[in-house]
Write a protein that holds these residues in place. Sequence first.
Motif, mmCIF file in Angstrom:
data_model
loop_
_atom_site.group_PDB
_atom_site.id
_atom_site.type_symbol
_atom_site.label_atom_id
_atom_site.label_comp_id
_atom_site.label_asym_id
_atom_site.label_seq_id
_atom_site.Cartn_x
_atom_site.Cartn_y
_atom_site.Cartn_z
ATOM 1 N N VAL A 182 0.843 -1.205 0.000
ATOM 2 C CA VAL A 182 0.000 0.000 0.000
ATOM 3 C C VAL A 182 0.877 1.255 0.000
ATOM 4 N N ILE A 183 1.924 1.234 0.816
ATOM 5 C CA ILE A 183 2.839 2.375 0.860
ATOM 6 C C ILE A 183 3.509 2.585 -0.497
ATOM 7 N N THR A 184 3.901 1.490 -1.136
ATOM 8 C CA THR A 184 4.541 1.580 -2.453
ATOM 9 C C THR A 184 3.597 2.191 -3.482
ATOM 10 N N ALA A 185 2.354 1.699 -3.515
ATOM 11 C CA ALA A 185 1.374 2.232 -4.462
ATOM 12 C C ALA A 185 1.053 3.693 -4.163
ATOM 13 N N THR A 186 0.996 4.040 -2.879
ATOM 14 C CA THR A 186 0.707 5.417 -2.493
ATOM 15 C C THR A 186 1.817 6.360 -2.938
ATOM 16 N N LEU A 187 3.066 5.966 -2.673
ATOM 17 C CA LEU A 187 4.191 6.807 -3.082
ATOM 18 C C LEU A 187 4.254 6.952 -4.602
ATOM 19 N N ALA A 188 3.963 5.874 -5.320
ATOM 20 C CA ALA A 188 3.976 5.936 -6.788
ATOM 21 C C ALA A 188 2.904 6.895 -7.299
ATOM 22 N N SER A 189 1.694 6.786 -6.731
ATOM 23 C CA SER A 189 0.604 7.665 -7.159
ATOM 24 C C SER A 189 0.879 9.113 -6.798
ATOM 25 N N GLN A 190 1.468 9.331 -5.608
ATOM 26 C CA GLN A 190 1.784 10.695 -5.199
ATOM 27 C C GLN A 190 2.861 11.307 -6.085
ATOM 28 N N ILE A 236 3.583 10.318 -9.370
ATOM 29 C CA ILE A 236 3.108 10.460 -10.758
ATOM 30 C C ILE A 236 1.728 11.112 -10.713
ATOM 31 N N ASP A 237 1.684 12.350 -10.292
ATOM 32 C CA ASP A 237 0.413 13.056 -10.146
ATOM 33 C C ASP A 237 0.232 14.042 -11.296
ATOM 34 N N SER A 238 -0.839 14.831 -11.231
ATOM 35 C CA SER A 238 -1.101 15.790 -12.306
ATOM 36 C C SER A 238 -0.011 16.846 -12.387
ATOM 37 N N ASN A 239 0.573 17.162 -11.252
ATOM 38 C CA ASN A 239 1.670 18.131 -11.229
ATOM 39 C C ASN A 239 2.850 17.630 -12.057
ATOM 40 N N ALA A 240 3.157 16.337 -11.923
ATOM 41 C CA ALA A 240 4.277 15.758 -12.664
ATOM 42 C C ALA A 240 3.921 15.524 -14.126
ATOM 43 N N LEU A 241 2.737 14.925 -14.365
ATOM 44 C CA LEU A 241 2.363 14.569 -15.728
ATOM 45 C C LEU A 241 2.194 15.790 -16.621
ATOM 46 N N LEU A 242 1.569 16.840 -16.096
ATOM 47 C CA LEU A 242 1.313 18.022 -16.904
ATOM 48 C C LEU A 242 2.373 19.098 -16.700
ATOM 49 N N GLY A 243 2.687 19.400 -15.430
ATOM 50 C CA GLY A 243 3.611 20.490 -15.150
ATOM 51 C C GLY A 243 5.040 20.189 -15.537
ATOM 52 N N CYS A 244 5.579 19.061 -15.054
ATOM 53 C CA CYS A 244 6.987 18.745 -15.308
ATOM 54 C C CYS A 244 7.244 18.452 -16.782
ATOM 55 N N SER A 245 6.336 17.720 -17.402
ATOM 56 C CA SER A 245 6.524 17.416 -18.828
ATOM 57 C C SER A 245 6.456 18.681 -19.674
ATOM 58 N N THR A 246 5.573 19.609 -19.301
ATOM 59 C CA THR A 246 5.472 20.874 -20.029
ATOM 60 C C THR A 246 6.737 21.705 -19.867
ATOM 61 N N LEU A 247 7.275 21.747 -18.645
ATOM 62 C CA LEU A 247 8.503 22.509 -18.415
ATOM 63 C C LEU A 247 9.664 21.939 -19.227
ATOM 64 N N SER A 248 9.790 20.610 -19.248
ATOM 65 C CA SER A 248 10.874 19.996 -20.019
ATOM 66 C C SER A 248 10.695 20.252 -21.516
ATOM 67 N N THR A 277 -7.236 5.455 -1.762
ATOM 68 C CA THR A 277 -7.612 6.029 -3.056
ATOM 69 C C THR A 277 -6.398 6.051 -3.976
ATOM 70 N N ASP A 278 -5.207 6.249 -3.417
ATOM 71 C CA ASP A 278 -3.983 6.172 -4.226
ATOM 72 C C ASP A 278 -3.769 4.774 -4.777
ATOM 73 N N VAL A 279 -4.065 3.767 -3.984
ATOM 74 C CA VAL A 279 -3.921 2.379 -4.459
ATOM 75 C C VAL A 279 -4.833 2.136 -5.661
ATOM 76 N N LEU A 280 -6.066 2.603 -5.566
ATOM 77 C CA LEU A 280 -7.006 2.436 -6.688
ATOM 78 C C LEU A 280 -6.532 3.199 -7.920
ATOM 79 N N GLN A 281 -6.038 4.403 -7.710
ATOM 80 C CA GLN A 281 -5.559 5.196 -8.836
ATOM 81 C C GLN A 281 -4.337 4.557 -9.480
ATOM 82 N N ALA A 282 -3.461 3.974 -8.654
ATOM 83 C CA ALA A 282 -2.300 3.273 -9.204
ATOM 84 C C ALA A 282 -2.739 2.042 -10.000
#
Length: 256
Positions: A115-123, A125-137, A248-253
Motif C-alpha cells: 500500500v505504501i509503495t502504491a501510495t508513493l507511486a501515485s503521489q 506520478i500526479d497531475s503536477n508531474a504529468l502536466l507540469g513537469c513534462s510541459t517545463l521539459s 484512493t492512491d492504491v485504486l488510482q495506481a
Amino acid sequence: GAMSRTTLLSIIIGFTKLESALGQCFQDPDTNAEWAQIINNDTTSTEFSIEGSCCQETVCGLGCAEETPPPAKGFGIAVMVAIAFFVVVGFASVFVIKGKSENFFVAGRSLPLWVITATLASQSIDSNALLGCSTLSYKYHFWDGACLPVGLGCSLILNSIFLARHINRDGALTLPDVFAKRYGKLVEVMVSICTITSFLCLLAGNLVGMGAILSYLLSISPEGAIWMSAALVFAYTVAGGLYSVAYTDVLQAAVG
C-alpha cells in the motif's frame, strides 16, 4: 579553424529547414536578431518574417503545437464515474478512523508495504508531474521538468535512511512533532510554517493540473474546475485522513 557562431546557426537551419512566424522567439534582442537575419537572409532583420510556422519549430525543429481535439464521446463521463468512486472510497475510510488521531494522521502505523509503495507511486506520478513537469521539459529544458521528481526521489531516500526510524521510534504524528520534542515549541512552529508553505506550492500545482483535466473533459472554466478539484480532495481527505489518501492512491495506481 574554429567554427563561428553564425556559421553553426546556418548549418542547423540548413538541416532542419526552419521557418518562423513574424515576431520574437528569444528574450534577448541580439540573439533574436541574429537568428532572424540568418533565416530571412537579410542582415538588417530584427524579427522573423516567414509565416506558417512557430518559434519552437524555428529554434528546435519541433513541430508546432496542434489544436487539442475534443474528448471522445462518453470519456468525460467515464472519468467522472471513476472520480466519484475514488471519493466514495475516501469517505468510507471514516469508519476506520474511529476518532483516533493516530489513525487519522498515520493510519495507525499499520499500512502494509504494498500500500505504501502504491501510495508513493501515485503521489509521485500526479497531475503536477504529468502536466507540469513534462510541459517545463518540453518548453525549456529537461532539468526544468526533472527538478521535482529528482528532488522528490532524493528526499525519499534521505528520509528513509536518516529520519524514518527516529520518527517511528518517537511515535510522532507529524514532522514538526519530531523537532518539538528536541528543540522546543518555537522550532516546531518554524518547521510547521516551512512544511505548510512547501506543500501549499505542491498542492497548487496539483490543483491546477486537476483543473486543466476537468476543464477539458467537462468544458467548464479552468477556475471552476480547480475549485471543484479542491472541494473533492479536501472533503475525502478530511473525512478519512491518511487511510483515505492511501487507499484512493492504491485504486488510482491500479487503473493507471
